[in-house]
Design an enzyme around this catalytic site. Structure first.
Site, PDB file in Angstrom:
ATOM      1  CE  LYS B  38     -40.093 -29.115 -35.389  1.00  0.00           C
ATOM      2  NZ  LYS B  38     -41.314 -28.730 -36.078  1.00  0.00           N
ATOM      3  CG  HIS B  45     -40.777 -22.737 -28.215  1.00  0.00           C
ATOM      4  ND1 HIS B  45     -40.443 -21.469 -28.601  1.00  0.00           N
ATOM      5  CD2 HIS B  45     -41.846 -22.601 -27.413  1.00  0.00           C
ATOM      6  CE1 HIS B  45     -41.285 -20.609 -28.063  1.00  0.00           C
ATOM      7  NE2 HIS B  45     -42.148 -21.271 -27.333  1.00  0.00           N
ATOM      8  CD  GLU B  50     -39.238 -13.721 -23.017  1.00  0.00           C
ATOM      9  OE1 GLU B  50     -39.938 -12.910 -22.403  1.00  0.00           O
ATOM     10  OE2 GLU B  50     -38.972 -13.604 -24.229  1.00  0.00           O
ATOM     11  N   GLY B  51     -39.914 -16.007 -18.120  1.00  0.00           N
ATOM     12  CA  GLY B  51     -40.198 -15.498 -16.777  1.00  0.00           C
ATOM     13  C   GLY B  51     -39.678 -16.313 -15.622  1.00  0.00           C
ATOM     14  CG  PHE B 120     -45.045 -15.261 -13.000  1.00  0.00           C
ATOM     15  CD1 PHE B 120     -43.820 -14.622 -13.006  1.00  0.00           C
ATOM     16  CD2 PHE B 120     -45.486 -15.860 -14.176  1.00  0.00           C
ATOM     17  CE1 PHE B 120     -43.047 -14.578 -14.149  1.00  0.00           C
ATOM     18  CE2 PHE B 120     -44.720 -15.821 -15.321  1.00  0.00           C
ATOM     19  CZ  PHE B 120     -43.493 -15.187 -15.311  1.00  0.00           C
ATOM     20  CD  GLN B 233     -51.551 -19.123 -21.058  1.00  0.00           C
ATOM     21  OE1 GLN B 233     -50.376 -19.453 -21.039  1.00  0.00           O
ATOM     22  NE2 GLN B 233     -52.292 -19.103 -19.972  1.00  0.00           N
ATOM     23  CG  HIS B 235     -48.055 -14.201 -23.003  1.00  0.00           C
ATOM     24  ND1 HIS B 235     -47.860 -12.873 -22.739  1.00  0.00           N
ATOM     25  CD2 HIS B 235     -47.394 -14.888 -22.039  1.00  0.00           C
ATOM     26  CE1 HIS B 235     -47.091 -12.764 -21.662  1.00  0.00           C
ATOM     27  NE2 HIS B 235     -46.800 -13.964 -21.218  1.00  0.00           N
ATOM     28  CG  LEU B 245     -43.077 -14.220 -23.965  1.00  0.00           C
ATOM     29  CD1 LEU B 245     -44.574 -14.088 -23.771  1.00  0.00           C
ATOM     30  CD2 LEU B 245     -42.585 -15.543 -23.406  1.00  0.00           C
ATOM     31  CD  GLU B 248     -48.069 -13.897 -16.223  1.00  0.00           C
ATOM     32  OE1 GLU B 248     -48.538 -14.355 -17.271  1.00  0.00           O
ATOM     33  OE2 GLU B 248     -48.321 -14.354 -15.104  1.00  0.00           O
ATOM     34  NE  ARG B 279     -48.876 -16.101 -18.915  1.00  0.00           N
ATOM     35  CZ  ARG B 279     -47.857 -16.912 -19.120  1.00  0.00           C
ATOM     36  NH1 ARG B 279     -48.029 -18.024 -19.817  1.00  0.00           N
ATOM     37  NH2 ARG B 279     -46.677 -16.635 -18.629  1.00  0.00           N
ATOM     38  CG  HIS B 349     -47.642 -17.962 -24.494  1.00  0.00           C
ATOM     39  ND1 HIS B 349     -46.354 -17.642 -24.850  1.00  0.00           N
ATOM     40  CD2 HIS B 349     -47.591 -18.339 -23.193  1.00  0.00           C
ATOM     41  CE1 HIS B 349     -45.564 -17.825 -23.799  1.00  0.00           C
ATOM     42  NE2 HIS B 349     -46.273 -18.257 -22.788  1.00  0.00           N
ATOM     43  CD  GLU B 379     -46.904 -25.750 -25.421  1.00  0.00           C
ATOM     44  OE1 GLU B 379     -45.706 -25.430 -25.353  1.00  0.00           O
ATOM     45  OE2 GLU B 379     -47.740 -25.104 -26.064  1.00  0.00           O
ATOM     46  NE  ARG B 390     -48.399 -22.534 -19.737  1.00  0.00           N
ATOM     47  CZ  ARG B 390     -47.462 -21.598 -19.612  1.00  0.00           C
ATOM     48  NH1 ARG B 390     -46.910 -21.375 -18.432  1.00  0.00           N
ATOM     49  NH2 ARG B 390     -47.063 -20.878 -20.644  1.00  0.00           N
ATOM     50  N   GLY B 392     -48.809 -18.580 -15.535  1.00  0.00           N
ATOM     51  CA  GLY B 392     -47.426 -18.395 -15.960  1.00  0.00           C
ATOM     52  C   GLY B 392     -46.475 -19.067 -14.999  1.00  0.00           C
TER      53      GLY B 392
END
Lengths: 326, 577
Positions: B38, B45, B50-51, B120, B233, B235, B245, B248, B279, B349, B379, B390, B392
């Site tokens: 879309k 996303h 990031e981590g 982590f 979750q 975050h 975000l 972590e 988390r 998150h 996801e 979950r 991280g």
């Protein structure tokens, strides 16, 4: 008006300095190599291009309507609170139309937040692209107060002039509606430069269990150019893209460089494909792309380095594209 | 209406969708593959991850093992994960890190060229490979770029799917081409849903505007069941006030969480793991601190927060390993994390629950039977590796591992579509077209935007970190009213070209259904487990609730069923850090 003209002249004259330096380097190099014809060719080429490029920027500075419009506009507007002017493309009249909205702003509000608030509360029909709102997806590129920027990481108050922010769609891509532009051509150019690692053993690439050899020094050669989020702002800022739609543009070329410089890459054809006037030789080194990039990628330098790689490969006989053509 | 035939249809272009496309394309070069997004496909996303990505890379050096990774994951999940799925995850995750290296991801390496791993939350040994703090972005760019080299994959940018069409042997998706407003049906033999989660049903979320769970809602309406959707979750460290975000990894690299009194309060909640506890535990700790008056308040948004302090890490670590965090803080709230602590609070998150699938990613109905030709990856699917919480960096490995699993499955499931099936698909498509036309022309009472704001307020207030019966019942009542109101909408934009008003409305209809499902499931589960924490039932209750919640659509209501948690080696025990 006047300032933007001065700016163009400044660019025009400044544009010569690196080019002269570049010429000096190349002439020294080529006279050493006894390639006199090529030297004259490239020298003339760069000279003509830099003049053309400067003229183009000059023309464009005249064409940047928003600044003029905003100024006229500001003199008529009463400044009670913050306002946003959306100069979007109207699909019925097929022209840019300006609409002004009042917005509630605090010190954190981004330009994207402001537009989305307007869309929610005042005009549901406004069309724009947005997604991550943290400057990494590349959706919300637009021209904000005359400067190509990402709306999500532009703070409203910081860029507001007399409490007004004006947004308009990028100009180098065909406009679809309001702030939305057509990216098809942009994506096609990107995918035309083999923007991926090429390996001789593709099966190993897909299923192999050991990483390829690469040291941090190797990584650093391409890392600065790998931050491209494909937002299209560099192409929007580039005077050559704006005058010659055939030109591959800074985004695609910088990505060609990114993969070309990756020590894991084994491509043989990538350079040949872009070794042409609408490819890497189309760049006039105006530097506008690097100034516009919100992620600190420096496409202008990538393209000049790509020219170097191409020439040195040519001399070493690595790049046989030209010879095949002859 | 245009009909397009493909063999494999992939809905969604995140890491799950792209890996599925690449592997199925490599395994079956004759298969025609369509990716429908879309957004522009490279903007999904996943870019915001990031981590890093978890995987045991050096068992011989740091004494890590797949078993330990599995144990950490299962303990992190509060024993609700299916252990066979976790074993598959930890076994294949290292391979996937190498796969991404082969596609060009610039993993952080040491001077010898060895891929580095960082600590982590909830992981007992550093096992998270990373590319600065832009891991998801680099993975997405490499995937998108790799897809450019595949001749049998077509990408449909900015095509919004509104319905899954199913017949006995065929499957299709009804889509609106946003640029032109034209309707299309893309049909074929396999459909993979890879559309991500639905954290946008909350008001403050770390996820992008597009994370509206469309694929989950579509599957739900097409007869699939949902699993464990009550587990959302939060975050612990989302930037105040915009919810962006703060990875972590900031704590993995050594960042502290501080309250008003400058105290590292995590020592009172998880003394051994401190800031690297899972988390759910940190989110509860932060909210407890705030509730007990040890938080701070942002005057412009009214949000309360605690501090994430990175100052002691020094410029070099921040610039080398957390450059994006620094950039985001400076650009969005004008704060330099080298000089000031970052204001953070928990925000929605990740949705642990989603479309109920088996271990091969095949979609199941409420009786746990396979739904033909339908898969879910990432996801949006619930293969139950994350259980109730979950850890991280397990999400990126999940997407890549099941991208490969499902890619292999669908590359084999290519067959011709019979005439009868096609006829039936056309009929279903006409019905969908009619529904859309009615929605488009309806002069309803509400706009999606006003109802959406209300829904988000409700979720934030009634289904946040701590939950209880009274609050949830109130919330559910409002959501049910909103669900009714969602049949009475009006769309102001009447043009066909890039109609985001229509898209937003359809997204809202999807979201309200999912928000409602979350509320029903949360109210139903009378225990505290992982991210689902009830003040009226503060303990985990393995005797009654060691089971998955399965939901399915039943007219306008919801049916509830349960399924067993698969336990292989690790018996449930007390979860302490």
């Amino acid at each position: 008006m006047k300032t933007s003209k001065y700016f163009a002249f400044f660019y025009l004259s400044m544009g010569f300095l690196p080019i002269l330096f570049f010429l000096l380097l190349i002439s020294a190099f080529y006279s050493y190599m006894y390639f006199k014809e090529l030297l004259i060719l490239i020298g003339l080429d760069l000279l003509v291009f830099s003049i053309l490029g400067g003229l183009e920027i000059y023309k464009r500075s005249d064409k940047v309507k928003t600044n003029k419009l905003v100024k006229n506009y500001l003199s008529n507007v009463k400044n009670d609170g913050y306002n946003i002017v959306i100069a979007g493309f109207d699909i019925k009249s097929k022209e840019i139309k300006q609409k002004q909205y009042k917005v509630n702003i605090n010190k954190y509000t981004s330009v994207l937040d402001a537009i989305l608030d307007v869309k929610k509360a005042q005009d549901n029909t406004i069309a724009l692209r947005y997604s991550c709102r943290m400057g990494i997806c590349g959706s919300c590129g637009m021209v904000i107060n005359g400067k190509p920027s990402l709306a999500c990481e532009t703070n409203f108050i910081k860029v507001a002039k007399n409490n007004v922010v004006t947004v308009e769609p990028m100009q180098a891509h065909p406009i679809v509606k309001d702030l939305v532009t057509d990216f098809k051509d942009f994506f096609d150019k990107h995918s035309s430069v083999e923007p991926h690692l090429i390996r001789e053993n593709t099966k190993e690439q897909m299923t192999g269990k050991t990483p390829y050899d690469q040291k941090p020094d190797d990584t650093n050669k391409f890392l600065p150019y790998s931050y491209c989020i494909m937002c299209g702002l560099c192409n929007d800022a580039c005077p050559v893209v704006n005058s010659n739609p055939e030109f591959l543009g800074p985004q695609a070329l910088s990505q060609a460089y990114r993969y070309q410089m990756d020590s894991r890459d084994q491509s043989k054809d990538r350079l040949t494909a872009i070794d042409k006037l609408t490819g890497l030789w189309g760049c006039e080194f105006a530097g506008a792309c690097s100034k516009a990039c919100p992620k600190g990628v420096d496409p202008a330098s990538a393209i000049q380095l790509l020219k170097m790689v191409s020439i040195s490969d040519d001399l070493k006989g690595k790049n046989d594209g030209e010879k095949n053509e002859v | 209406m245009q009909l397009l035939k493909y063999d494999v249809i992939i809905l969604g272009s995140g890491i799950g969708g792209f890996t599925t496309a690449i592997h199925s394309s490599n395994l079956n070069k004759k298969a025609k593959i369509a990716i429908i997004s879309k957004l522009h496909a490279m903007r999904s996303h996943s870019v915001s991850a990031e981590g890093g990505i978890s995987g045991v890379l050096y068992p011989e050096i740091n004494k890590d093992s797949e078993k330990l990774h599995a144990y950490d994951t299962i303990k992190g999940s509060d024993y609700l994960s299916d252990q066979d799925a976790v074993e598959l995850l930890v076994k294949n995750a290292p391979k996937e890190i190498v796969f991404f290296e082969h596609l060009g991801v610039p993993w952080n390496r040491d001077q010898k060229g060895i891929i580095q791993e960082r600590p982590f939350g909830g992981m007992s040994i550093p096992r998270t490979a990373f590319a600065a703090d832009k891991t998801g972005f680099f993975m997405m760019r490499s995937l998108y770029d790799q897809v450019q080299s595949l001749p049998n994959v077509d990408i449909f940018h900015e095509n919004f799917a509104t319905k899954i069409l199913r017949t006995k042997d065929a499957v299709g998706v009804f889509i609106i081409d946003l640029a032109t407003g034209k309707h299309k049906v893309i049909y074929g033999s396999s459909l993979v849903i890879a559309t991500g989660g639905f954290s946008r049903v909350y008001k403050i979320t770390t996820t992008s505007h597009s994370t509206t769970g469309d694929g989950i809602a579509l599957a739900y309406n097409a007869g699939a069941s949902l699993k464990d959707v009550e587990f959302v979750q939060f975050h612990p460290t989302a930037l105040v006030p915009n919810g962006i975000l703060i990875t972590e990894a900031a704590r993995g690299e050594g960042g502290y969480l501080l309250n008003k009194d400058n105290e590292r309060f995590m020592k009172r909640y998880a003394s051994s793991k401190m800031e690297l506890a899972p988390r759910d535990i940190i989110s509860r700790a932060i909210i407890t601190e705030i509730n007990e008056g040890r938080g701070m308040k942002d005057p412009s948004s009214g949000l309360e927060y605690v501090y994430l302090d990175l100052r002691h890490l020094g410029k070099e670590i921040i610039n080398k390993k957390l450059p994006m965090i620094k950039e985001i803080c400076i650009k969005t709230i004008g704060l330099n994390p080298e000089e000031e602590p970052i204001p953070v609070r928990p925000a929605a998150h990740f949705t642990m629950g989603g479309i109920n699938t088996d271990i091969d990613g095949r979609v199941l109905d409420i009786e746990l039977n396979h739904i033909n030709n339908l898969w879910a990856v990432g996801e949006c699917g619930c293969v139950s590796v994350h259980g109730a919480n979950r850890l991280g960096s397990n999400s990126l490995s999940q997407c890549s591992v099941w991208g490969r699993v499902v890619g292999k499955e669908v590359s084999k499931n290519t067959h011709d579509i019979k005439h009868d099936d096609l006829k039936e698909l056309e009929k279903l498509a006409e019905e969908e077209e009619l529904r859309l036309n009615v929605l488009f022309d309806k002069k309803g009472m509400y706009t999606a935007y006003e109802l959406e704001d209300e829904m988000r307020e409700v979720m934030e207030k009634h289904f946040y970190v701590y939950r209880n019966e009274k609050e949830m019942k109130k919330g559910l009542d409002i959501l049910e009213k909103l669900l009714k109101k969602s049949t009475n909408l009006r769309i102001q934009d009447k043009s066909n070209i890039f109609n985001t008003n229509l898209r937003d409305t359809l997204e809202f209809i999807n979201q309200i259904e999912l928000a409602h499902a979350v509320a029903v499931a949360a109210l139903n589960r009378k225990e505290s487990r992982g991210a689902h924490s009830r003040t009226d039932y503060p303990k985990r209750d393995d005797r009654v609730w060691l089971k998955h919640t399965i939901l399915a659509k039943d007219g306008s209501g919801i049916k509830i069923n349960y399924s067993d948690v698969k336990i292989t080696k690790w018996k449930p025990e007390e979860r302490k850090y």
